[in-house]
Design an enzyme around this catalytic site. Structure first.
Site, PDB file in Angstrom:
ATOM      1  N   CYS A 153     -14.544   4.381   8.383  1.00 16.66           N
ATOM      2  CA  CYS A 153     -15.987   4.099   8.278  1.00 16.66           C
ATOM      3  C   CYS A 153     -16.113   2.680   7.736  1.00 16.66           C
ATOM      4  CB  CYS A 153     -16.627   5.090   7.308  1.00 16.66           C
ATOM      5  SG  CYS A 153     -18.257   4.643   6.710  1.00 16.66           S
ATOM      6  N   CYS A 179     -19.742   0.417   4.300  1.00 18.68           N
ATOM      7  CA  CYS A 179     -19.835  -0.342   3.043  1.00 18.68           C
ATOM      8  C   CYS A 179     -19.125  -1.699   3.169  1.00 18.68           C
ATOM      9  CB  CYS A 179     -19.342   0.455   1.838  1.00 18.68           C
ATOM     10  SG  CYS A 179     -17.745   1.212   2.013  1.00 18.68           S
ATOM     11  N   ASP A 209       0.790  -1.226   0.000  1.00 20.60           N
ATOM     12  CA  ASP A 209       0.000   0.000   0.000  1.00 20.60           C
ATOM     13  C   ASP A 209       0.829   1.288   0.000  1.00 20.60           C
ATOM     14  OD1 ASP A 209      -2.447   1.142  -0.029  1.00 20.60           O
ATOM     15  OD2 ASP A 209      -2.834   1.012   2.119  1.00 20.60           O
ATOM     16  N   CYS A 245     -16.474  10.690   0.927  1.00 21.02           N
ATOM     17  CA  CYS A 245     -16.322   9.463   1.721  1.00 21.02           C
ATOM     18  C   CYS A 245     -15.793   9.773   3.135  1.00 21.02           C
ATOM     19  CB  CYS A 245     -15.360   8.522   0.993  1.00 21.02           C
ATOM     20  SG  CYS A 245     -14.932   7.085   1.968  1.00 21.02           S
ATOM     21  N   CYS A 252     -24.057   3.894  -0.300  1.00 21.62           N
ATOM     22  CA  CYS A 252     -23.608   5.201   0.168  1.00 21.62           C
ATOM     23  C   CYS A 252     -23.464   6.107  -1.048  1.00 21.62           C
ATOM     24  CB  CYS A 252     -22.254   5.001   0.848  1.00 21.62           C
ATOM     25  SG  CYS A 252     -21.376   6.514   1.190  1.00 21.62           S
TER      26      CYS A 252
HETATM   27  S1  SF4 Z   1     -16.353   4.148   3.749  1.00 20.57           S
HETATM   28 FE1  SF4 Z   1     -17.992   3.392   2.378  1.00 20.57          FE
HETATM   29  S2  SF4 Z   1     -19.947   3.751   3.459  1.00 20.57           S
HETATM   30 FE2  SF4 Z   1     -18.346   4.963   4.476  1.00 20.57          FE
HETATM   31  S3  SF4 Z   1     -18.524   6.968   3.527  1.00 20.57           S
HETATM   32 FE3  SF4 Z   1     -16.920   5.866   2.403  1.00 20.57          FE
HETATM   33  S4  SF4 Z   1     -17.979   4.897   0.718  1.00 20.57           S
HETATM   34 FE4  SF4 Z   1     -19.539   5.536   2.168  1.00 20.57          FE
END
Ligand code: SF4
Length: 276
Positions: free
Chosen positions: A207, A210, A106, A182, A169
């Protein structure tokens, strides 16, 4: 050595469809301030520009699903920084097996998910474009060995599965992830104030929405890998403790952790918004 999947691909240029998708993603400015994505585009699409003489790309995966978790932090960042953990294991693997080339986690222009798919270790999910490894789901880190040696056999990609639930999302578009919208990008990579309209959910660093929405998340299972477990101190942090977080506490809680990427000021900014 803790890897849950390993696959071999010929080090050929990235297929046209994937390359076009990537260029379109850049043209749409979906990479936001991640200017490094704009650099070395040709190198990202043509492995021998990154490692001259490369013949074989080996994709490796490690399961990061922790056994318990601090709910305010994204699943992948509960333990030690995966860059360090994986790189050290991969170097050891190269040494033990007499492999010649370079390893990446990465930090170089490499199409990681493409190579993981191409080398047959996983499928690319619709929700967020994660790689999902059969039996382990999408909660995996990826790394690549770029070897100048030829393999006597190469793996084939797994059949595509179209059973995803689709976008969960607004940041997920048919042209890929729009980082500008995001939460994960904004709370980890973005410097400066957060957009006024941004509302954080359960986490203030990253987050997982998703990731959890992929049907393959049901396959994720906790790893016994000590490096990816949270410390007792991290587990015990409460919203009130986060509100009072000092720089000294931050340094001790996140020693050797990927969370340091957001820096103390970035984390305080996120916590302020999260507690609103
Ligand atoms: S991590 Fe996924 S669910 Fe969260 S804001 Fe980004 S795209 Fe949307």
């Amino acid at each position: 050595m803790g890897f849950v999947a390993c696959g071999f691909a010929k080090a050929e240029p990235v297929e046209d469809g994937f390359a076009a998708h990537f260029r379109r993603w850049l043209d749409l400015d979906y990479c936001a301030d991640m200017d490094y994505m704009r650099r070395n585009v040709e190198m990202r699409l043509q492995p021998d520009l990154l490692v001259p003489g490369v013949r074989t790309i080996v994709s490796l995966a490690m399961n990061f699903m922790p056994q318990s978790r601090q709910p305010a932090i994204s699943l992948y960042a509960q333990g030690k920084d995966y860059h360090d953990v994986m790189r050290q294991r991969m170097r050891q693997l190269m040494e033990d097996c007499g492999l010649e080339g370079r390893c990446f986690v990465d930090t170089a222009p490499v199409m990681e998910r493409y190579w993981a798919w191409r080398s047959g270790i996983g499928i690319i999910t619709q929700e967020g474009g994660f790689i999902s490894i059969p039996g382990y789901g999408p909660t995996v880190f990826l790394g690549e060995l770029f070897l100048t040696q030829e393999s006597d056999r190469y793996d084939s990609p797994l059949p595509k599965k179209e059973s995803g639930r689709g976008a969960v999302c607004p940041a997920l578009t048919p042209d890929g992830l729009d980082a500008r919208r995001c939460i994960s990008y904004l709370t980890i990579e973005h410097r400066g104030p957060l957009p006024d309209s941004l509302r954080l959910g359960a986490t203030f660093y990253g987050c997982d929405r998703c990731l959890r929405a992929t049907p393959q998340f049901a396959e994720s299972k906790p790893t016994a890998e000590p490096a990816f477990q949270p410390s007792e101190a991290l587990l015990q942090m409460t919203p009130n403790d986060w509100r009072e977080l000092t720089e000294e506490q931050y340094r001790s809680l996140f020693k050797g952790s990927a969370v340091k990427r957001a820096k103390y000021d970035g984390l305080k900014r996120n916590i302020g918004r999260w507690l609103k």
